[in-house]
Design a protein around this motif. Sequence first.
Motif, PDB file in Angstrom:
ATOM      1  N   ASP A  82       2.105 -13.593   4.198  1.00 24.05           N
ATOM      2  CA  ASP A  82       1.874 -14.646   5.195  1.00 24.05           C
ATOM      3  C   ASP A  82       0.433 -14.648   5.702  1.00 24.05           C
ATOM      4  O   ASP A  82      -0.117 -15.697   6.039  1.00 24.05           O
ATOM      5  N   SER A  83      -0.173 -13.465   5.790  1.00 26.25           N
ATOM      6  CA  SER A  83      -1.526 -13.351   6.343  1.00 26.25           C
ATOM      7  C   SER A  83      -2.599 -13.178   5.267  1.00 26.25           C
ATOM      8  O   SER A  83      -3.766 -12.959   5.577  1.00 26.25           O
ATOM      9  N   ILE A  84      -2.194 -13.272   3.986  1.00 24.57           N
ATOM     10  CA  ILE A  84      -3.102 -13.089   2.841  1.00 24.57           C
ATOM     11  C   ILE A  84      -3.821 -11.745   2.956  1.00 24.57           C
ATOM     12  O   ILE A  84      -5.032 -11.634   2.784  1.00 24.57           O
ATOM     13  N   THR A  85      -3.049 -10.726   3.266  1.00 22.48           N
ATOM     14  CA  THR A  85      -3.582  -9.380   3.462  1.00 22.48           C
ATOM     15  C   THR A  85      -3.024  -8.452   2.397  1.00 22.48           C
ATOM     16  O   THR A  85      -1.806  -8.391   2.199  1.00 22.48           O
ATOM     17  N   ARG A  86      -3.880  -7.714   1.715  1.00 19.66           N
ATOM     18  CA  ARG A  86      -3.416  -6.830   0.655  1.00 19.66           C
ATOM     19  C   ARG A  86      -2.491  -5.740   1.190  1.00 19.66           C
ATOM     20  O   ARG A  86      -1.435  -5.466   0.620  1.00 19.66           O
ATOM     21  N   GLY A  87      -2.887  -5.119   2.283  1.00 20.26           N
ATOM     22  CA  GLY A  87      -2.100  -4.038   2.853  1.00 20.26           C
ATOM     23  C   GLY A  87      -1.050  -4.536   3.830  1.00 20.26           C
ATOM     24  O   GLY A  87      -0.729  -5.720   3.898  1.00 20.26           O
ATOM     25  N   PHE A  88      -0.507  -3.604   4.594  1.00 20.08           N
ATOM     26  CA  PHE A  88       0.513  -3.921   5.583  1.00 20.08           C
ATOM     27  C   PHE A  88      -0.204  -4.259   6.893  1.00 20.08           C
ATOM     28  O   PHE A  88      -0.877  -3.397   7.470  1.00 20.08           O
ATOM     29  N   PRO A  89      -0.098  -5.506   7.367  1.00 18.04           N
ATOM     30  CA  PRO A  89      -0.861  -5.923   8.554  1.00 18.04           C
ATOM     31  C   PRO A  89      -0.604  -5.037   9.771  1.00 18.04           C
ATOM     32  O   PRO A  89       0.489  -4.497   9.950  1.00 18.04           O
ATOM     33  N   PHE A  90      -1.650  -4.903  10.579  1.00 19.90           N
ATOM     34  CA  PHE A  90      -1.654  -4.162  11.848  1.00 19.90           C
ATOM     35  C   PHE A  90      -1.701  -2.645  11.665  1.00 19.90           C
ATOM     36  O   PHE A  90      -2.073  -1.922  12.566  1.00 19.90           O
ATOM     37  N   TYR A  91      -1.296  -2.169  10.492  1.00 16.60           N
ATOM     38  CA  TYR A  91      -1.274  -0.720  10.257  1.00 16.60           C
ATOM     39  C   TYR A  91      -2.408  -0.263   9.347  1.00 16.60           C
ATOM     40  O   TYR A  91      -2.624   0.934   9.183  1.00 16.60           O
ATOM     41  N   ASP A  92      -3.090  -1.215   8.703  1.00 20.19           N
ATOM     42  CA  ASP A  92      -4.220  -0.897   7.834  1.00 20.19           C
ATOM     43  C   ASP A  92      -3.826   0.146   6.793  1.00 20.19           C
ATOM     44  O   ASP A  92      -4.498   1.160   6.604  1.00 20.19           O
ATOM     45  N   VAL A  93      -2.711  -0.097   6.114  1.00 21.49           N
ATOM     46  CA  VAL A  93      -2.195   0.854   5.128  1.00 21.49           C
ATOM     47  C   VAL A  93      -1.730   0.087   3.894  1.00 21.49           C
ATOM     48  O   VAL A  93      -1.226  -1.043   3.992  1.00 21.49           O
ATOM     49  N   ASP A  94      -1.944   0.684   2.726  1.00 26.08           N
ATOM     50  CA  ASP A  94      -1.452   0.142   1.463  1.00 26.08           C
ATOM     51  C   ASP A  94       0.027   0.522   1.339  1.00 26.08           C
ATOM     52  O   ASP A  94       0.368   1.705   1.256  1.00 26.08           O
ATOM     53  N   LEU A  95       0.907  -0.473   1.324  1.00 25.53           N
ATOM     54  CA  LEU A  95       2.343  -0.202   1.259  1.00 25.53           C
ATOM     55  C   LEU A  95       2.696   0.598   0.015  1.00 25.53           C
ATOM     56  O   LEU A  95       3.618   1.419   0.036  1.00 25.53           O
ATOM     57  N   ASN A  96       1.945   0.397  -1.067  1.00 24.11           N
ATOM     58  CA  ASN A  96       2.233   1.114  -2.305  1.00 24.11           C
ATOM     59  C   ASN A  96       1.666   2.532  -2.318  1.00 24.11           C
ATOM     60  O   ASN A  96       1.530   3.144  -3.369  1.00 24.11           O
ATOM     61  N   ARG A  97       1.335   3.029  -1.148  1.00 26.07           N
ATOM     62  CA  ARG A  97       0.956   4.435  -0.993  1.00 26.07           C
ATOM     63  C   ARG A  97       1.837   5.109   0.052  1.00 26.07           C
ATOM     64  O   ARG A  97       1.495   6.163   0.572  1.00 26.07           O
ATOM     65  N   THR A  98       2.990   4.513   0.347  1.00 23.98           N
ATOM     66  CA  THR A  98       3.883   5.051   1.381  1.00 23.98           C
ATOM     67  C   THR A  98       5.280   5.372   0.856  1.00 23.98           C
ATOM     68  O   THR A  98       6.167   5.716   1.642  1.00 23.98           O
ATOM     69  N   PHE A  99       5.490   5.286  -0.452  1.00 24.40           N
ATOM     70  CA  PHE A  99       6.817   5.563  -1.013  1.00 24.40           C
ATOM     71  C   PHE A  99       7.029   7.065  -1.201  1.00 24.40           C
ATOM     72  O   PHE A  99       6.070   7.797  -1.433  1.00 24.40           O
ATOM     73  N   PRO A 100       8.256   7.550  -1.089  1.00 28.16           N
ATOM     74  CA  PRO A 100       9.506   6.813  -0.937  1.00 28.16           C
ATOM     75  C   PRO A 100       9.841   6.389   0.497  1.00 28.16           C
ATOM     76  O   PRO A 100      10.875   5.773   0.726  1.00 28.16           O
ATOM     77  N   GLY A 101       8.999   6.730   1.459  1.00 27.04           N
ATOM     78  CA  GLY A 101       9.224   6.296   2.830  1.00 27.04           C
ATOM     79  C   GLY A 101      10.258   7.111   3.574  1.00 27.04           C
ATOM     80  O   GLY A 101      10.822   8.085   3.060  1.00 27.04           O
ATOM     81  N   SER A 102      10.506   6.687   4.829  1.00 24.97           N
ATOM     82  CA  SER A 102      11.445   7.412   5.679  1.00 24.97           C
ATOM     83  C   SER A 102      11.888   6.497   6.816  1.00 24.97           C
ATOM     84  O   SER A 102      11.111   5.679   7.309  1.00 24.97           O
ATOM     85  N   THR A 103      13.114   6.656   7.253  1.00 23.33           N
ATOM     86  CA  THR A 103      13.623   5.860   8.368  1.00 23.33           C
ATOM     87  C   THR A 103      13.047   6.316   9.696  1.00 23.33           C
ATOM     88  O   THR A 103      13.103   5.579  10.691  1.00 23.33           O
ATOM     89  N   SER A 104      12.481   7.515   9.743  1.00 23.79           N
ATOM     90  CA  SER A 104      11.959   8.061  10.999  1.00 23.79           C
ATOM     91  C   SER A 104      10.436   7.992  11.089  1.00 23.79           C
ATOM     92  O   SER A 104       9.850   8.525  12.022  1.00 23.79           O
ATOM     93  N   ASP A 105       9.798   7.330  10.115  1.00 22.56           N
ATOM     94  CA  ASP A 105       8.342   7.246  10.086  1.00 22.56           C
ATOM     95  C   ASP A 105       7.894   5.895  10.649  1.00 22.56           C
ATOM     96  O   ASP A 105       8.696   5.132  11.182  1.00 22.56           O
ATOM     97  N   PHE A 106       6.590   5.567  10.526  1.00 24.84           N
ATOM     98  CA  PHE A 106       6.089   4.299  11.037  1.00 24.84           C
ATOM     99  C   PHE A 106       6.637   3.146  10.192  1.00 24.84           C
ATOM    100  O   PHE A 106       7.251   3.347   9.152  1.00 24.84           O
TER     101      PHE A 106
END
Length: 317
Positions: A82-106
């Motif tokens: 929606d914002s034409i932003t490569r990363g995850f807006p507001f967090y300044d992070v590449d989503l494809n560097r956060t896997f496998p992730g966690s329910t208790s994380d940001f």
Amino acid sequence: MIEEVFSVQLPVNETLSLKRNRFAPSDITKATKRISIVTGIHGDEIEGQYVCYLLAKWLNANPEAIKGIVDIYPAMNPMGIDSITRGFPFYDVDLNRTFPGSTSDFLPAQVSNAIVDTVKGSDYAIDIHASNIFLRELPQVRISRANADELVPLAEKLGIDFIWVHDAVTVLESTFSHAMNTLGTRTLVVEMGVGMRITKEYGQNLTRGLLNLMAHVGIIDKPILPPMTLAVSTLNSEVFFINASKAGVFIPILEHNVSVLRGEKLGEIIDPLLGVVQETIISPCNGLLFTIREYPVVYEGSLIARILEDPKEEASV
């Protein structure tokens, strides 16, 4: 069938929602195979959205051919799109560097966890990416060398221009593809085109390749004409990276997707103020020019091109 797989409330009465479109036969059993088509992890990569559209259109028109489950996920980073932003807006992070992730994380890690959780259990997954706004990529499948024996035969069914088998050191453990392959879902990463653009020819060819793969593994039973292009594996080849040694404006001489010779001129880096050529870019080998600089302004170290070496040609030099 449209399904919401993750939802979270955001500030200002907004909701972040991840959705999929599921196509399935009426008689699902434990033996029913499942494939997940995932794209939009990077918000500035929309080549995959066109593929999702074409694939859903075909499945809508051919429901009788569906023998397995096809899950289509066109927007895994909807705020980025929606914002034409490569990363995850507001967090300044590449989503494809956060896997496998966690329910208790940001929040980005929660989204990654939700993506893994919903795709988990698929027999196959296709992770579709475009390049960024700086580079144009020939359609390619990227595979870790550790997974090559299992994944290269699947990638060949896509009929994509070539298969790039990376050394393990180049495959980050925090990516979606690594997380899913670790969990037993055979996952292929497709890279093609350029950021913020749709290349219709690439999307059409990949859609045909996906249908060919699905027919091969029994997810659809309608025969699909095999793709015309032949996959070229880099198992016995080297990929040469060409970087700028001077700052300036890059003017290409060749388009990408052409064969080049060792010593052939690829382009020039010019200085508009002085009216001089700062650097002449020369091919270091014989091979296929599969990446070329799209955005002209470059700095020292900027990636200009990538060339897939032709091992037969190089052996004869």
